[in-house]
Design an enzyme around this catalytic site. Structure first.
Site, short mmCIF file in Angstrom:
data_model
loop_
_atom_site.label_atom_id
_atom_site.label_comp_id
_atom_site.label_asym_id
_atom_site.label_seq_id
_atom_site.Cartn_x
_atom_site.Cartn_y
_atom_site.Cartn_z
CG ASP A 173 54.90 45.94 84.11
OD1 ASP A 173 54.83 46.19 85.47
OD2 ASP A 173 54.23 46.15 83.35
CG ASP A 204 49.82 43.13 86.23
OD1 ASP A 204 50.35 42.06 86.58
OD2 ASP A 204 49.34 43.73 87.11
CG ASP A 256 51.97 47.31 79.81
OD1 ASP A 256 51.04 47.84 79.82
OD2 ASP A 256 52.37 47.17 80.94
#
Length: 275
Positions: A15, A17, A188
């Protein structure tokens, strides 16, 4: 060219961001888009507020969907060339301070082990592809918007979010022969649970509350990334050759501007691993 046999090699999926960089990549460009005449001052303030809220308290699925609808409606009519120019002129200034050193080292480790590295992000291709090129990753999966006669219509062509990420990963694995059971994934956000579940080696990075609980229940390793480093100096882009290569990639990148919807909640006390 004959495609590789299915399952002949592995990959590492990241991922973007709050996994590779420390904040929302799309919302980070609010001020440059304002100065480029694309955003009103009110829209900049709203984007800044949304970015702050994601950072300190997270947002649930419904809130993220509302923000996605707002931002895709907002970009309708934007000139594609103007967006491309703003991103190319401000990419280093915006992104350089945000990149996690731990993420860059992991990318390098996976590449040294012979694995392809793939960024999988809900952010737009105009942001993700240049970052991926500078990091030297092999492939990018990102959101794209529909454009007509050089302008964005506000419609989504492909939304790289939630289960759509896992679907795109599976498609890429079939095309390139990745063995997902032997592959790695890092994120996250609870919304990326399908992405993590799609591989044999999932890792939670600075996880939000829900992903932390899910990781603990499934015994997924939890990593802490907390050392942002200037991307330009970290990967040699401060050299003349590096600058020229980066600008060539950015100048040739066409894409769409979309919002990145990555949630973040306060950390709980589950054990974490620092790299």
């Amino acid at each position: 060219m004959t495609p590789p046999a299915a399952g002949s090699r592995s990959a590492a999926f990241f991922d973007l961001d709050k996994t590779i960089i420390a904040r929302s990549s799309t919302l980070a460009f609010s001020k440059p888009f304002f100065h480029g005449g694309l955003l009103t001052r009110r829209a900049v303030l709203r984007s800044a507020y949304a970015n702050f809220m994601f950072a300190v308290s997270g947002a649930d699925h419904d809130q993220l969907e509302k923000m996605r609808a707002y931002l895709t409606e907002m970009v309708a009519g934007w000139d594609v060339e103007t967006v491309r120019q703003v991103v190319s002129e401000t990419l280093h200034t915006i992104i350089d301070p945000l990149v996690f050193d731990e993420a860059v080292r992991l990318i390098e480790d996976h590449q040294a082990a012979g694995r392809d590295v793939v960024i999988v992000s809900a952010s737009g291709t105009e942001v993700v592809e240049p970052i991926g090129a500078m990091l030297g990753v092999d492939h990018v999966i990102a959101t794209t918007l529909v454009e007509t006669q050089g302008k964005y219509t506000g419609e989504v062509d492909f939304y790289a979010y939630g289960p759509h990420k896992a679907t795109a990963m599976q498609k890429l694995a079939e095309e390139l022969g990745y063995d997902l059971a032997a592959s790695y994934a890092y994120s996250d956000s609870e919304t990326d649970a399908p992405m993590l579940e799609a591989v044999g080696h999932p890792f939670a990075v600075n996880p939000d509350k829900t992903l932390r609980a899910l990781s603990t229940a499934n015994e997924w390793p939890i990593l802490v990334f907390d050392r942002p480093v200037a991307l330009r100096s970290r990967i040699g882009l401060d050299t003349p050759a590096g600058k020229a290569a980066a600008m060539a990639v950015i100048a040739s990148t066409a894409g769409a501007i979309v919002v990145s919807f990555i949630t973040r909640r306060r950390r709980h006390s589950a054990p974490s691993v620092r790299l």
